[in-house]
Design an enzyme around this catalytic site. Structure first.
Site, short mmCIF file in Angstrom:
data_model
loop_
_atom_site.label_atom_id
_atom_site.label_comp_id
_atom_site.label_asym_id
_atom_site.label_seq_id
_atom_site.Cartn_x
_atom_site.Cartn_y
_atom_site.Cartn_z
N ASP A 291 -10.21 11.44 -18.46
CA ASP A 291 -10.10 11.18 -19.90
C ASP A 291 -10.18 12.48 -20.71
OD1 ASP A 291 -10.34 10.17 -22.46
OD2 ASP A 291 -12.22 9.09 -22.11
N HIS B 252 -16.11 8.21 -25.62
CA HIS B 252 -15.41 9.14 -24.72
C HIS B 252 -16.26 10.36 -24.41
CE1 HIS B 252 -11.55 7.00 -25.14
NE2 HIS B 252 -11.96 6.77 -26.37
#
Length: 563
Positions: A205, A376
Site C-alpha cells: 500500500d 493507511h
C-alpha cells in the site's frame, strides 16, 4: 525416477514465469483489481470501482475494463478480496455477470459483498467462500493465504500468493495498529515467517508513503469523541463518517452510551453496513441505545446523537440533505454540533467546504479536526513490512503516481536496487522469475462507465457530447420539405436549450433564422436534394454566424421533415 521427475519439474518452473497484471488501481485512488497468472491459472485480487470525475457528466460509477479476463475466462479461478471498501469490491456485481467465478473473502467483507449481490439478484448463481485468517485456498497453480491486518474497516486481509515461481505478498490497504478497537492487531509474526521462506515480490500500500512516522491507532479517536461529548453536553451531536468504518461507528456508540444519549443512524449505506456488522458480531450496541429516526421527537436534542453518511460532501448523502433543508425527517437547528470524522478524499474538498458553509449558516458548530485517523500505513510502517518480508522485488500499489514514486524511494533506501523496483501502469504485464523480472507487454485496460442501468453504453463520444451540451447548449433547427417538389413548406424554426434565453434574444434568433433560411434556399436553388448535405450546410452557416455574434459554439441539430 524421482530425480528425473524432479529435474523435469525444475525445468518447467524455470521456463514458466508468473505474470502480474494490474487491470486498474494504479495512477489513481480506487478501482483496484490485479490479475496473477501462471500457465493455465489466473487469480484476481480485488474488484473495485472509482467515482466519476467532474467532467464525467451524468455518470454514476466507473468500473475497470475486464476484457483480458473475459478473453481468458477458462483460466480464471476466483476473486480474492482483501477488504470491504467500495474501491475493492464495488465492481463485483457488474463484473460477475460476465466472469462468474467464486469469491473468497473474510466474514465481514463477504457480508458486505452479499448485500450488493442481493441488490443485483446475483446471490443464487455466485459461489462464495468465507475464509479465516491463516487459512489457505488452493486454486490451480496458486495457493493463497489470508493474513490478518488492520485498516479503517474490520476484517482486512493481506495475501500471501504462493506460485511455482515464488511467493508474492500483497498487503491490501493496511496500517499497523497495536490497539485496534475490534479484534487482533496485525499479524506481524506471520509476515516475518513468510519473509524467512523467501519472498519474490512485495506489493505494498502506497497511499500514505509521503507521510513520515506512524499512523495513529483508531482508539485515539475514541478519546477525542469523549472529549467532544464532554464539551457539548447541551447540544445535539451529528457525526458524519464513512459507512464502512465500523470501528469508528463503535466508538461513537460507546461515547453516546457513556453520556446517556440515544443514537439514530441515517443514510442507506450506513444502515446496511451497521445491520451486517451487528448480525455478524463486529458491532456491540447496548440495548435501547439505537432508536428509529421517527422516535427523535420523543427525546431532548441534547440526549441524541445522529450517525450519518455525507462526510465527503456527496450531494445526495444524508448530511448534505440536512444542510440543504431537503431531508424529510431531520433539520439542522442552531446549536447543533456537527463532527466530520474523516478527511476529504482528494477532489472532494470543495464539496465538503460547501456543506460546512451551509451548516455554519444554519447556526451549527462544525468540528473537523482531530476526529479522524488514517487507515493507511505511513513511512515507518511501510519500512517495517519491508524489513519483515525482505522481498527481492518491490511493486508499489494503491495510489497516484506521486504516492508510488514516494514508495519506490522508501524501498530503495531499504536496500532494494532500483532495477528491482517496478512502478507499473494499469495494463502492464510484469513477468517474474527467480532470475529476472521485466515488463513484457500490455493488455487492454480502461474505464467502463456506469450510467443508471447502462454499463459501458456511454463512451468518450457520448461524454464529449454531454460536455459540449453543458458548456454551450444546443440549437435545434426544424424545417419541412415537400416530398414531391423539394420546396420549403414550413420553417425554419429554431429552438434554443442552454444557449440563450430566447425572449431576451429576439434579434439574434431572428437573424439566425434568416441565416438558416438562406442556407436552405441556397441548396435547393442549386438542386441539392440530399438531406445530409442540406443539414451540413445548415450547421456550417449557423455555426459561423453564432460564433461571430457570441463567440460560442452550441451543438446544432437540424431536423428535416417530409410532408
Amino acid at each position: 525416477m524421482w530425480r528425473k521427475n524432479r529435474l523435469k519439474k525444475n525445468e518447467k518452473e524455470s521456463s514458466s514465469k508468473l505474470k502480474i497484471i494490474p487491470l486498474g488501481g494504479l495512477e489513481q485512488i480506487g478501482m483496484n483489481i490485479t490479475a496473477f497468472e501462471y500457465e493455465d491459472s489466473i487469480v484476481v485480487v480485488d474488484c473495485g470501482l472509482s467515482f466519476p470525475d467532474d467532467d464525467m457528466l451524468g455518470i454514476d460509477l466507473v468500473i475497470p475494463d475486464t476484457t483480458y479476463l473475459k478473453e481468458n475466462i477458462n483460466k480464471v479461478k476466483g476473486f480474492m478480496i482483501t477488504h470491504g471498501h467500495e474501491d475493492h469490491i464495488g465492481a463485483l456485481p457488474y463484473v460477475l455477470r460476465e466472469i462468474n467465478v467464486p469469491i473468497y473473502a473474510t466474514k465481514l467483507t463477504m457480508g458486505i459483498i452479499e448485500n450488493k449481490l442481493k441488490e443485483h439478484n446475483l446471490m443464487g448463481n455466485t459461489k462464495r467462500k468465507v475464509v479465516k485468517f491463516g487459512q489457505s485456498i488452493n486454486l490451480g497453480q496458486f495457493r493463497i493465504e489470508f493474513i490478518k491486518t488492520n485498516h479503517s474497516i474490520v476484517d482486512a486481509a493481506a495475501l500471501a500468493i504462493y506460485s511455482p515461481a515464488g511467493i508474492i505478498v500483497h498487503t491490501g490497504d493496511f496500517k499497523v495498529d497495536y490497539t485496534p478497537v475490534f479484534g487482533d492487531a496485525i499479524d506481524l509474526q506471520r509476515f516475518a515467517e513468510i519473509g524467512k521462506k523467501g519472498v519474490l515480490a512485495l506489493m505494498c500500500d502506497s497511499t500514505n508513503a509521503e507521510r513520515p512516522g506512524f499512523t495513529q491507532s483508531e482508539k485515539t479517536v475514541g478519546k477525542a469523541f469523549d472529549t467532544i461529548f464532554t464539551e457539548h453536553k447541551d447540544t445535539r451531536i451529528i457525526v458524519a463518517t464513512f459507512a464502512s468504518n465500523v470501528d469508528r461507528v463503535q466508538q461513537i456508540i460507546n461515547s453516546a452510551y457513556k453520556f446517556g444519549r440515544k443514537v439514530v443512524v441515517e443514510g442507506r449505506s450506513m444502515v446496511n453496513i451497521i445491520e451486517t456488522a451487528t448480525t455478524l458480531g463486529y458491532l456491540d450496541i447496548p440495548d435501547k441505545t439505537l432508536i428509529d429516526v421517527e422516535q427523535l421527537k420523543n427525546y431532548p436534542l441534547e440526549k441524541t446523537v445522529i450517525i450519518t453518511t455525507g462526510s465527503q460532501g456527496e450531494s445526495m448523502a444524508a448530511l448534505s440533505r440536512m444542510a440543504g433543508d431537503i431531508h424529510r425527517k431531520i433539520s439542522i437547528v442552531p446549536g447543533d454540533t456537527v463532527i466530520f470524522s474523516s478527511n476529504p478524499i482528494p477532489g472532494n474538498e470543495k464539496a465538503v467546504t460547501n456543506v460546512i458553509n451551509e451548516l455554519l449558516m444554519k447556526g451549527a458548530d462544525v468540528i473537523f479536526q482531530d476526529v479522524h485517523v488514517s487507515g493507511h500505513a505511513c513511512r515507518e510502517e511501510i519500512k517495517l513490512i519491508y524489513t519483515l518480508v525482505h522481498p527481492k522485488y518491490s511493486i508499489p500499489v494503491h495510489g497516484e503516481y506521486k504516492h508510488l514514486k514516494a514508495h519506490a524511494k522508501i524501498a530503495n533506501e531499504l536496500g532494494i536496487p532500483k532495477e528491482n523496483i517496478f512502478i507499473l501502469n494499469s495494463g502492464d504485464v510484469l513477468e517474474l522469475g527467480q532470475e529476472e523480472a521485466k515488463v513484457t507487454g500490455k493488455v487492454p485496460v480502461g474505464e467502463v462507465l456506469v450510467d443508471g442501468l447502462g454499463v459501458g453504453d456511454v463512451g468518450n463520444i457520448v461524454l464529449r457530447d454531454r460536455q459540449h451540451l453543458a458548456a454551450d447548449g444546443i440549437l435545434i433547427v426544424v424545417l419541412a420539405l415537400d416530398q414531391h417538389t423539394d420546396q420549403l413548406v414550413s420553417g425554419p424554426d429554431i429552438v434554443s436549450r442552454g444557449f440563450v434565453y430566447v425572449r431576451e434574444s429576439d434579434q439574434l434568433m431572428d437573424e439566425a433564422r434568416h441565416v438558416v433560411d438562406s442556407a436552405v434556399h441556397g441548396c435547393l436553388d442549386r438542386g441539392v436534394s440530399d438531406w445530409g448535405k442540406i443539414k451540413t450546410s445548415i450547421k456550417d452557416s449557423l455555426s459561423d454566424y453564432v460564433w461571430k455574434k457570441t463567440k460560442r459554439r452550441p451543438m446544432i441539430l437540424p431536423i428535416i421533415m417530409e410532408v
